[in-house]
Design a protein around this motif. Structure first.
Motif, mmCIF file in Angstrom:
data_model
loop_
_atom_site.group_PDB
_atom_site.id
_atom_site.type_symbol
_atom_site.label_atom_id
_atom_site.label_comp_id
_atom_site.label_asym_id
_atom_site.label_seq_id
_atom_site.Cartn_x
_atom_site.Cartn_y
_atom_site.Cartn_z
ATOM 1 N N MET A 196 17.738 5.521 14.037
ATOM 2 C CA MET A 196 16.609 4.927 13.628
ATOM 3 C C MET A 196 16.533 4.657 12.272
ATOM 4 S SD MET A 196 12.600 4.955 15.071
ATOM 5 C CE MET A 196 12.265 6.656 14.402
ATOM 6 N N GLU A 197 15.975 3.603 11.745
ATOM 7 C CA GLU A 197 15.763 3.433 10.416
ATOM 8 C C GLU A 197 14.322 3.279 10.207
ATOM 9 O OE1 GLU A 197 18.474 0.890 7.731
ATOM 10 O OE2 GLU A 197 16.748 -0.238 7.538
ATOM 11 N N VAL A 198 13.804 4.070 9.371
ATOM 12 C CA VAL A 198 12.219 3.867 9.204
ATOM 13 C C VAL A 198 11.904 3.703 7.634
ATOM 14 C CG1 VAL A 198 9.943 5.018 9.410
ATOM 15 C CG2 VAL A 198 11.556 5.346 11.198
ATOM 16 N N VAL A 199 11.062 2.496 7.303
ATOM 17 C CA VAL A 199 10.717 2.324 5.972
ATOM 18 C C VAL A 199 9.111 2.865 6.133
ATOM 19 C CG1 VAL A 199 10.229 0.720 4.195
ATOM 20 C CG2 VAL A 199 12.391 0.835 5.500
ATOM 21 N N LEU A 200 8.655 3.686 5.301
ATOM 22 C CA LEU A 200 7.406 4.123 5.173
ATOM 23 C C LEU A 200 6.787 3.265 3.799
ATOM 24 C CD1 LEU A 200 7.726 7.675 5.309
ATOM 25 C CD2 LEU A 200 7.108 6.510 6.983
ATOM 26 N N LEU A 201 5.733 2.737 4.036
ATOM 27 C CA LEU A 201 4.995 1.873 3.053
ATOM 28 C C LEU A 201 3.581 2.415 2.813
ATOM 29 C CD1 LEU A 201 4.464 -0.537 1.159
ATOM 30 C CD2 LEU A 201 4.053 -1.929 3.268
ATOM 31 N N ARG A 202 3.469 2.982 1.791
ATOM 32 C CA ARG A 202 2.173 3.567 1.384
ATOM 33 C C ARG A 202 0.937 2.295 1.014
ATOM 34 N NH1 ARG A 202 -0.558 6.930 -3.675
ATOM 35 N NH2 ARG A 202 -2.485 7.531 -2.882
ATOM 36 N N HIS A 203 -0.048 2.371 1.332
ATOM 37 C CA HIS A 203 -1.122 1.491 1.411
ATOM 38 C C HIS A 203 -1.662 1.138 -0.161
ATOM 39 C CE1 HIS A 203 -4.243 3.956 -0.148
ATOM 40 N NE2 HIS A 203 -3.901 4.964 0.885
ATOM 41 N N GLY A 204 -1.980 -0.303 -0.466
ATOM 42 C CA GLY A 204 -2.332 -0.408 -1.805
ATOM 43 C C GLY A 204 -3.663 0.256 -2.318
ATOM 44 N N THR A 205 -3.795 0.009 -3.552
ATOM 45 C CA THR A 205 -5.013 0.731 -4.258
ATOM 46 C C THR A 205 -6.415 0.404 -3.539
ATOM 47 O OG1 THR A 205 -3.573 0.783 -6.110
ATOM 48 C CG2 THR A 205 -5.766 1.597 -6.602
ATOM 49 N N THR A 206 -7.186 1.328 -3.643
ATOM 50 C CA THR A 206 -8.608 1.465 -3.350
ATOM 51 C C THR A 206 -9.449 1.655 -4.697
ATOM 52 O OG1 THR A 206 -9.002 3.431 -2.319
ATOM 53 C CG2 THR A 206 -8.328 1.854 -1.138
ATOM 54 N N GLU A 207 -10.638 1.355 -4.725
ATOM 55 C CA GLU A 207 -11.661 1.817 -5.548
ATOM 56 C C GLU A 207 -11.641 3.348 -5.656
ATOM 57 O OE1 GLU A 207 -12.988 0.352 -8.069
ATOM 58 O OE2 GLU A 207 -12.398 -1.832 -7.403
ATOM 59 N N LEU A 208 -11.619 3.934 -4.455
ATOM 60 C CA LEU A 208 -11.578 5.722 -4.412
ATOM 61 C C LEU A 208 -10.298 5.931 -5.042
ATOM 62 C CD1 LEU A 208 -13.000 6.377 -0.814
ATOM 63 C CD2 LEU A 208 -14.007 6.700 -3.076
ATOM 64 N N ASN A 209 -9.191 5.433 -4.836
ATOM 65 C CA ASN A 209 -8.046 5.783 -5.760
ATOM 66 C C ASN A 209 -8.222 5.775 -7.280
ATOM 67 O OD1 ASN A 209 -5.776 4.165 -3.255
ATOM 68 N ND2 ASN A 209 -5.864 6.227 -3.601
ATOM 69 N N LYS A 210 -8.778 4.906 -7.563
ATOM 70 C CA LYS A 210 -9.012 4.716 -9.220
ATOM 71 C C LYS A 210 -10.000 5.683 -9.685
ATOM 72 C CE LYS A 210 -9.980 0.315 -9.640
ATOM 73 N NZ LYS A 210 -10.470 -1.258 -10.009
ATOM 74 N N ALA A 211 -10.903 5.802 -8.799
ATOM 75 C CA ALA A 211 -12.024 6.846 -9.229
ATOM 76 C C ALA A 211 -11.622 8.487 -9.018
ATOM 77 C CB ALA A 211 -13.424 6.684 -8.378
ATOM 78 N N ARG A 212 -10.179 8.770 -8.593
ATOM 79 C CA ARG A 212 -9.477 9.942 -8.251
ATOM 80 C C ARG A 212 -10.704 10.710 -7.420
ATOM 81 N NH1 ARG A 212 -7.431 12.153 -14.172
ATOM 82 N NH2 ARG A 212 -6.190 10.406 -14.540
ATOM 83 N N LYS A 213 -11.043 10.043 -6.343
ATOM 84 C CA LYS A 213 -11.624 10.555 -5.194
ATOM 85 C C LYS A 213 -10.694 10.738 -4.236
ATOM 86 C CE LYS A 213 -16.116 9.181 -6.499
ATOM 87 N NZ LYS A 213 -17.449 8.514 -6.192
ATOM 88 N N ILE A 214 -11.040 11.890 -3.315
ATOM 89 C CA ILE A 214 -10.302 12.364 -1.969
ATOM 90 C C ILE A 214 -10.516 11.343 -1.088
ATOM 91 C CG2 ILE A 214 -9.794 14.254 -0.417
ATOM 92 C CD1 ILE A 214 -10.625 16.233 -2.790
ATOM 93 N N GLN A 215 -9.187 10.968 -0.615
ATOM 94 C CA GLN A 215 -9.226 9.791 0.311
ATOM 95 C C GLN A 215 -8.413 10.069 1.723
ATOM 96 O OE1 GLN A 215 -9.279 5.106 -0.615
ATOM 97 N NE2 GLN A 215 -7.284 6.048 -0.990
#
Length: 199
Positions: A1-20
């Motif tokens: 099985m071939e699996v491609v993992l895609l991490r979600h795009g950026t949120t405001e919490l990402n930018k604010a360096r908050k734990i998400q």
């Protein structure tokens, strides 16, 4: 099985360096959505036999941007991000000042977190729910190509589950909208690439 993992795009919490983790459910930020749309132009979703997505909004929105309006997506709660308990949504910078030994040199949380964060999901619980999902996925799709749209620590843990006995410290955090590819079989699992960016 071939699996491609895609991490979600950026949120405001990402930018604010908050734990998400799984207890917070922000949408993509305006620039996060714009970057996802730019990256998606270099992505061919038609080659996948199935698309599985975390139920959290940031993953759902990213998935729809990458696969378009017509390809069906399947949602699975086991793909949610780690549950950080009371730390979810809080500033990682503040916790780093309070508990410096809970972070590694990259600023990523380590297992020392559990000395201070008593109601977070354990690494073992986290690994077990992800392993349960991927074991089931492999049984149903041993020869298929699967896209999984999920989260940063989810991506690190599933690769660690197969390659380093669940030790995620070997893997850096993927960029938002970063990609990884695994080839999973009964005989051997290999990491084809990690943190590939498209834009």
């Amino acid at each position: 099985m071939e699996v491609v993992l895609l991490r979600h795009g950026t949120t405001e919490l990402n930018k604010a360096r908050k734990i998400q983790g799984s207890r917070v459910d922000p949408s993509l930020s305006e620039d996060g959505r714009a970057y996802a749309e730019k990256a998606a132009k270099n992505f061919d979703a038609s080659k996948f036999d199935a698309v599985y997505v975390s139920p959290l909004k940031r993953a759902q929105e990213t998935a729809r941007i990458f696969v378009g309006p017509d390809i069906p997506i399947k949602t699975d709660k086991r793909l949610e991000e780690l549950d950080y308990g009371d730390w979810d949504g809080k500033s990682s910078q503040e916790f780093k000042k309070l508990y410096p030994d809970a972070f590694d040199h990259r600023g990523l949380l380590t297992d020392n977190m559990y000395k201070y964060n008593k109601n977070a999901e354990t690494r073992k619980q986290f690994e077990e729910r992800l392993a349960d999902f991927f074991d089931e996925l492999y049984k149903k799709n041993p020869d298929k190509k699967i896209l999984v749209v999920c989260h940063g620590v989810v991506s690190r843990m599933i690769v660690a589950h197969y390659l380093t006995n669940g030790d995620i410290s070997y893997f850096d955090q993927m960029e938002n909208c970063g990609l990884a590819k695994l080839h999973i079989s009964n005989d051997q699992t290999s990491l084809v690439f990690w943190n590939r960016v498209l834009a």
